[in-house]
Enzyme design. Sequence first.
Site, mmCIF file in Angstrom:
data_model
loop_
_atom_site.group_PDB
_atom_site.id
_atom_site.type_symbol
_atom_site.label_atom_id
_atom_site.label_comp_id
_atom_site.label_asym_id
_atom_site.label_seq_id
_atom_site.Cartn_x
_atom_site.Cartn_y
_atom_site.Cartn_z
ATOM 1 N N ASN A 140 1.203 -3.799 -0.300
ATOM 2 C CA ASN A 140 1.276 -5.218 -0.619
ATOM 3 C C ASN A 140 2.184 -5.532 -1.812
ATOM 4 O OD1 ASN A 140 0.023 -8.106 -0.770
ATOM 5 N ND2 ASN A 140 -0.372 -7.222 -2.783
ATOM 6 N N ASP A 149 -1.176 -1.060 -9.389
ATOM 7 C CA ASP A 149 -0.316 -2.180 -9.762
ATOM 8 C C ASP A 149 0.534 -1.762 -10.950
ATOM 9 O OD1 ASP A 149 0.614 -4.917 -10.742
ATOM 10 O OD2 ASP A 149 -0.677 -5.513 -9.089
ATOM 11 N N LYS A 181 12.090 -7.933 3.485
ATOM 12 C CA LYS A 181 10.970 -8.315 4.341
ATOM 13 C C LYS A 181 11.295 -8.092 5.820
ATOM 14 C CE LYS A 181 8.121 -9.539 1.079
ATOM 15 N NZ LYS A 181 6.923 -8.726 0.789
ATOM 16 N N ASP A 221 4.190 2.357 -10.654
ATOM 17 C CA ASP A 221 5.299 1.632 -10.043
ATOM 18 C C ASP A 221 5.525 2.182 -8.641
ATOM 19 O OD1 ASP A 221 7.768 0.463 -9.386
ATOM 20 O OD2 ASP A 221 8.497 0.594 -11.448
ATOM 21 N N VAL A 222 5.512 1.306 -7.634
ATOM 22 C CA VAL A 222 5.724 1.780 -6.265
ATOM 23 C C VAL A 222 7.131 2.347 -6.068
ATOM 24 C CG1 VAL A 222 3.977 0.318 -5.174
ATOM 25 C CG2 VAL A 222 6.313 -0.562 -5.481
ATOM 26 N N THR A 265 -0.405 -18.149 -4.999
ATOM 27 C CA THR A 265 -0.568 -17.031 -5.918
ATOM 28 C C THR A 265 0.369 -17.233 -7.103
ATOM 29 O OG1 THR A 265 1.208 -15.661 -5.005
ATOM 30 C CG2 THR A 265 -0.959 -15.525 -3.922
ATOM 31 N N TYR A 284 15.292 -10.467 -0.892
ATOM 32 C CA TYR A 284 13.914 -10.673 -0.440
ATOM 33 C C TYR A 284 13.856 -10.719 1.083
ATOM 34 C CZ TYR A 284 9.226 -12.730 -0.187
ATOM 35 O OH TYR A 284 7.902 -12.970 0.100
ATOM 36 N N SER A 313 6.547 -11.232 5.299
ATOM 37 C CA SER A 313 6.648 -12.658 4.981
ATOM 38 C C SER A 313 7.217 -13.355 6.203
ATOM 39 C CB SER A 313 7.586 -12.849 3.779
ATOM 40 O OG SER A 313 7.999 -14.193 3.646
ATOM 41 N N VAL A 332 1.957 -18.712 -0.123
ATOM 42 C CA VAL A 332 0.560 -18.483 -0.493
ATOM 43 C C VAL A 332 0.361 -18.887 -1.945
ATOM 44 C CG1 VAL A 332 -1.299 -16.780 -0.594
ATOM 45 C CG2 VAL A 332 0.493 -16.549 1.136
#
Length: 272
Positions: free
Chosen positions: A103, A37, A172, A75-76, A203, A168, A151, A201
């Site tokens: 994810n 993460d 996705k 960092d991805v 979160t 976004y 998503s 979700v």
Amino acid sequence: MAELTGKVAFITGAARGQGRAHAVKLASEGADIIALDLCAQIDSVPYPLATPDDMAAMVKLVEEAGGRIATYEADVRDRDAVKAAVRDGTEKFGDRLDIVIANAGIAPMAAADAWQDVIDVNLTGVYNTIDVAMKPMVKFGNGGAIVLTSSVAGLVGIGAPLGGSVGYAAAKHGIVGIMRVYANFLAQYSIRVNSVHPAGVNTPMIDNDFTRSWLDGMAQQSQGGPDMGNALPVQTLEPEDIANAVYWLVSDAARYVTGITLPVDAGFINKR
């Protein structure tokens, strides 16, 4: 013996939210966890991202579930950092990698200037994750399963004309293309690749002032237009609902399931 005993899972965006739920669920089923993460803020994201304290809380939950875990703050968007985490984690857990859950993601939906960041994290970050992780999976020769977190916004055209929101949806949707390419390519190695498509979700990515305000605005705009609610009488799903679906995808119960887009959405897509 739990079904995933002896298997190793690499999870990005693991410190909280859906990533944390995946880590705890897979650990409870016997898997060792490599958790990555960022644990830092991205300037264009208007809500707080995960912190080192969130990562520590996730580690405690994984250990309480009986799992072993190795954590990495990385960092991805940084391919070399992802590669280093995978290399170190797989060495710690006996040179194997069976499960990958890409994810990590951000949702700066109300931000006009977030296009590049959301594309870089949500799309390029997923590409980095799968392209780096597949190499040791192929090398170790145990087959396996990869799940990409998309998503409902990756299957239908919802959003607003703002950089963060359009980015976004574009990212996705792009995840589906990545998933289908790798599902075909990796099938010869008995590695399955699927995407999961949640509705809202519960979160920290959703439950914050900025995202709630954006969602309220979307709901007001839809008055007299398309219904933005779920079909089932539930406003948001819980992270564990998505984790249960992902567990099924990576388990032997889905051993011949590959190349699918799996909605976990309380009927949201079916109403569109």
